[in-house]
Design an enzyme around this catalytic site. Structure first.
Site: not given
Length: 474
Positions: A238-240, A242
């Protein structure tokens, strides 16, 4: 022999993420390996969430990666008449029916089933009821009550699903729009798709789609469900973790072929080989050799692969990709040294195009300041004399090229009677500001005569200002 036809069918509700890009790559490789066609289909039936911006991001991401498609893009919203034709046929043949169950009834049914620890599913309440087409309703597919759905997954092997576990799925919503499982079945048939390669989050949809295909008397494609991609902590990427958008990797300075190389190795391998050209991927890739287990995304490994591509790729190709990154730093690549020559000089010192741009700014723009640590060591009071002498010898150079420049620096060293470092260190810092650079003579050649002499004079002024004009004797 049937021509292989694969497809990539993203929903335009966001960016093209790396999981989707890997699925597209696997589908593209399978088609190219077998001399087939690769189709792009935009599944935009989610009218509330689908956006033109997302469509453009998908198309731009595919173009940047070089995943060319033979047909498409096809848009599902352009095919509603065809879907409704099929739904109406299913209703007429008794293979689908109208359902007027309220949301309240369905919510209550679900709560009761969960309280009994049963799998929530529609109970077929409207199967035998006559529901008027004029009253609010959905259309449900009449799923077989008995038997099993069995298919050979090219990645996961034999898959079996009991029809009693599958409920009567909705194929047309109350607003008249068709649903995913119906549109996919119709599209895959109409477009002649022979191999459906997609993420394993679709596995539970496959038996439902197979039952629809069989009800319509259509041939089944072969299915291959590839495992998900995890972050380095074991959770779903996911976005967390990177960047996960393909275009974000572009903006972060990755080469498209490096990202493709990394993605193909997420779940597939060929011995111990790490680096593959596109042609090698096409030749060697086999969808049946994709691992069943999820793969973990490792940014450090991607950076390593990107660095290998930066070192080995055609410098002109790297220069084309580097130019936008220089532009973002306020540099016009046309006004200064040849970008290709800068790439050849600098590319072993960077892992991404962003890094390459940042360490190369000094070729076009005078340093605004000097690296403090380097300046403390190189810009001692005696360095001003060394730089003035170097400037004198460099001004006399008739041809501003590596050979004569090297001779001028060497002549400075001999005239001063000092070690090379006493001249080379302050001269390099004056020219680069402390950024990584190749041999001093090549650096001077690329920076150019006027800029080099201007920077040397500025460095002398900086030293004398910092030391109050004090200068050690030679």
């Amino acid at each position: 022999m049937t021509t292989v036809r694969t497809r990539f069918a993203p929903s335009p509700t966001g960016y093209l993420h790396v999981g989707g890009a890997r699925t597209a790559l696997f589908s593209w490789l399978h088609a190219r390996k077998h001399g087939g066609q690769f189709v792009l289909r935009i599944e935009d039936t989610d009218l509330e969430r689908s956006t033109e911006e997302s469509v453009n991001a998908i198309l731009e991401g595919m173009a940047w990666l070089g995943l060319d498609y033979d047909e498409g893009p096809f848009y599902q919203t352009h095919r509603f008449d065809r879907y409704n034709e099929i739904i109406d046929r299913l209703v007429e043949q008794g293979l689908a029916y109208r359902c007027s169950c309220s949301k309240e009834r369905l919510d209550r049914l679900r709560e009761e089933q969960m309280a009994r620890k049963e799998k929530p599913r529609y109970d077929g309440h409207c199967r035998t009821r006559e529901v008027s087409p004029d009253e609010p309703h959905v259309v449900r597919f009449r799923n077989p009550d008995e038997g099993v759905v069995v298919f050979e997954d090219l990645v996961r092997g034999t898959m079996r699903f009991d029809n009693r576990e599958l409920d009567d799925l909705i194929i047309r919503r109350s607003d008249g729009s068709p649903t995913y499982n119906l549109t996919v079945v119709v599209d895959d048939h109409d477009m002649g798709i022979t191999h459906v390669i997609r993420g394993d989050d679709h596995i539970n949809n496959t038996p439902r789609q197979i039952n629809l295909l069989r009800a319509l008397g259509w041939d089944l494609p072969q299915y291959a469900h590839v495992p998900m991609i995890l972050g380095d902590d074991g959770s779903r990427l996911s976005k967390r973790h990177g960047a996960v958008s393909v275009l974000q990797y572009r903006d972060d300075g990755f080469l498209p072929e490096a990202l493709l190389n990394y993605l193909v190795r997420l779940g597939w391998s060929h011995g111990d080989q790490e680096l593959f050209s596109i042609d090698e991927m096409v030749q060697l890739f086999d969808i049946r050799e994709v691992n069943r287990a999820p793969s973990s995304f490792n940014t450090e490994k991607l950076l390593w692969i990107n660095q290998q591509y930066l070192k080995a790729a055609d410098p002109a190709h790297v220069a084309r990709l580097l130019s936008p990154h220089l532009g973002r730093l306020g540099i016009d690549p046309a006004e200064g040294p040849d970008v290709v020559a800068v790439v050849e000089a600098q590319r072993e010192r960077a892992r991404t195009l962003v890094e390459l741009a940042e360490i190369s700014v000094f070729y076009w723009r005078d340093p605004e300041d000097y690296d403090p640590k380097a300046a403390k060591k190189a810009f001692r009071p005696e360095a001003a004399r060394a730089l003035r002498s170097a400037a004198s010898h460099l001004e006399a150079v008739s041809e501003w090229a590596r050979g004569p420049l090297h001779e001028a620096i060497q002549a400075t060293v001999e005239a001063l009677g000092v070690g090379f470092g006493k001249v080379g260190m302050p001269l390099r810092l004056a020219i680069t500001g402390g950024k990584p650079a190749p041999d001093l003579d090549l650096t001077l050649e690329l920076v150019g005569r006027e800029a080099s002499l201007r920077r040397i004079r500025r460095a002398v002024e900086h030293i004398e200002s910092a030391t109050g004009g004090e200068e050690a004797s030679a």
